[in-house]
Design a protein around this motif. Structure first.
Motif, PDB file in Angstrom:
ATOM      1  N   THR A   1       0.816  -1.220   0.000  1.00  0.00           N
ATOM      2  CA  THR A   1       0.000   0.000   0.000  1.00  0.00           C
ATOM      3  C   THR A   1       0.851   1.272   0.000  1.00  0.00           C
ATOM      4  OG1 THR A   1      -0.221  -0.135   2.407  1.00  0.00           O
ATOM      5  CG2 THR A   1      -1.996  -1.104   1.071  1.00  0.00           C
ATOM      6  N   THR A   2       2.018   1.242   0.621  1.00  0.00           N
ATOM      7  CA  THR A   2       2.888   2.420   0.623  1.00  0.00           C
ATOM      8  C   THR A   2       3.338   2.733  -0.794  1.00  0.00           C
ATOM      9  OG1 THR A   2       3.641   1.933   2.868  1.00  0.00           O
ATOM     10  CG2 THR A   2       5.024   3.397   1.552  1.00  0.00           C
ATOM     11  N   GLY A   3       3.817   1.729  -1.511  1.00  0.00           N
ATOM     12  CA  GLY A   3       4.223   1.919  -2.900  1.00  0.00           C
ATOM     13  C   GLY A   3       3.053   2.326  -3.771  1.00  0.00           C
ATOM     14  N   ALA A   4       1.887   1.744  -3.525  1.00  0.00           N
ATOM     15  CA  ALA A   4       0.696   2.082  -4.304  1.00  0.00           C
ATOM     16  C   ALA A   4       0.359   3.563  -4.169  1.00  0.00           C
ATOM     17  CB  ALA A   4      -0.488   1.227  -3.863  1.00  0.00           C
ATOM     18  N   LEU A   5       0.344   4.053  -2.930  1.00  0.00           N
ATOM     19  CA  LEU A   5       0.025   5.467  -2.722  1.00  0.00           C
ATOM     20  C   LEU A   5       1.027   6.369  -3.425  1.00  0.00           C
ATOM     21  CD1 LEU A   5      -1.039   5.444   1.034  1.00  0.00           C
ATOM     22  CD2 LEU A   5      -2.504   5.927  -0.953  1.00  0.00           C
ATOM     23  N   ARG A   6       2.309   6.065  -3.306  1.00  0.00           N
ATOM     24  CA  ARG A   6       3.342   6.900  -3.946  1.00  0.00           C
ATOM     25  C   ARG A   6       3.163   6.953  -5.460  1.00  0.00           C
ATOM     26  NH1 ARG A   6       8.042   4.508  -0.385  1.00  0.00           N
ATOM     27  NH2 ARG A   6       7.855   5.876   1.414  1.00  0.00           N
ATOM     28  N   LEU A   7       2.960   5.789  -6.069  1.00  0.00           N
ATOM     29  CA  LEU A   7       2.855   5.751  -7.532  1.00  0.00           C
ATOM     30  C   LEU A   7       1.551   6.339  -8.022  1.00  0.00           C
ATOM     31  CD1 LEU A   7       5.042   4.730  -9.505  1.00  0.00           C
ATOM     32  CD2 LEU A   7       5.388   3.944  -7.209  1.00  0.00           C
ATOM     33  N   LEU A   8       0.460   6.100  -7.307  1.00  0.00           N
ATOM     34  CA  LEU A   8      -0.813   6.706  -7.702  1.00  0.00           C
ATOM     35  C   LEU A   8      -0.737   8.227  -7.604  1.00  0.00           C
ATOM     36  CD1 LEU A   8      -3.298   4.204  -6.030  1.00  0.00           C
ATOM     37  CD2 LEU A   8      -2.885   4.477  -8.497  1.00  0.00           C
ATOM     38  N   GLU A   9      -0.114   8.734  -6.540  1.00  0.00           N
ATOM     39  CA  GLU A   9       0.044  10.187  -6.396  1.00  0.00           C
ATOM     40  C   GLU A   9       0.874  10.768  -7.534  1.00  0.00           C
ATOM     41  OE1 GLU A   9       1.772  10.437  -2.488  1.00  0.00           O
ATOM     42  OE2 GLU A   9      -0.180  10.280  -1.483  1.00  0.00           O
ATOM     43  N   ARG A  10       1.988  10.128  -7.862  1.00  0.00           N
ATOM     44  CA  ARG A  10       2.834  10.607  -8.963  1.00  0.00           C
ATOM     45  C   ARG A  10       2.083  10.556 -10.290  1.00  0.00           C
ATOM     46  NH1 ARG A  10       8.134   7.058  -7.611  1.00  0.00           N
ATOM     47  NH2 ARG A  10       8.559   7.969  -5.576  1.00  0.00           N
ATOM     48  N   GLY A  11       1.350   9.466 -10.490  1.00  0.00           N
ATOM     49  CA  GLY A  11       0.596   9.341 -11.728  1.00  0.00           C
ATOM     50  C   GLY A  11      -0.450  10.431 -11.872  1.00  0.00           C
TER      51      GLY A  11
END
Length: 167
Positions: free
Chosen positions: A104-114
């Protein structure tokens, strides 16, 4: 194959590392000799409509990592003024991959960047890409994650192209 230190790596003719190991449906490397999902060629150069259709099919089948590779191929060969959009689409797919993997940590980071990248364009988005819909979808996924809920698989299939723009 060349050996660097203790690690065997596949290299191309210019010496750049190429990972030929098979991968599972979530993009995780499998042991050499295993049977994985079909790999996406690294040298993709498809028209935008074909890239979007292929990536959508992969997302619909739960293969977000492979969709990311298709979108990354489009990002690497698109016109300069579309680069942030395609990069953002690839990052959204990687964010979904992280959700599928339980990161979930990686998911949040990548979704935010996207979301940040796809939201930077001015005017109508090219190729019928549903920028507002994708941002809303990613925002909803991030809200679920922040509330401690894992989005179910059917929620991990965003529509890349607005329905009115589909062929």
């Amino acid at each position: 194959m060349r050996t660097t230190g203790r690690i065997d790596r596949d290299r191309d003719d210019e010496g750049r590392a190429r990972n030929a190991r098979p991968r599972d449906e979530l993009g995780r490397p499998l042991p050499p000799g295993s049977v994985g999902v079909e790999r996406i060629p690294e040298d993709l150069d498809l028209p935008a409509a074909e890239s979007l259709a292929w990536a959508q099919d992969l997302l619909d089948r739960g293969l977000a990592f492979n969709a990311h590779e298709v979108l990354e191929g489009a990002w690497k060969c698109c016109p300069a003024d579309e680069r942030l959009l395609w990069q953002g689409l690839a990052q959204l797919a990687v964010g979904i991959t992280h959700i599928q993997r339980g990161n979930t940590t990686g998911a949040l980071r990548l979704l935010e960047r996207g979301v940040e990248r796809i939201g930077q364009g001015d005017g109508p988005s090219p190729h019928g890409i549903d920028v507002p819909g994708l941002i809303a979808h990613a925002d909803a996924l991030m809200a679920e994650i922040r509330q401690g809920t894992t989005p179910p698989p059917h929620r991990l299939k965003p529509r890349l192209v607005a329905p009115e723009n589909q062929q």
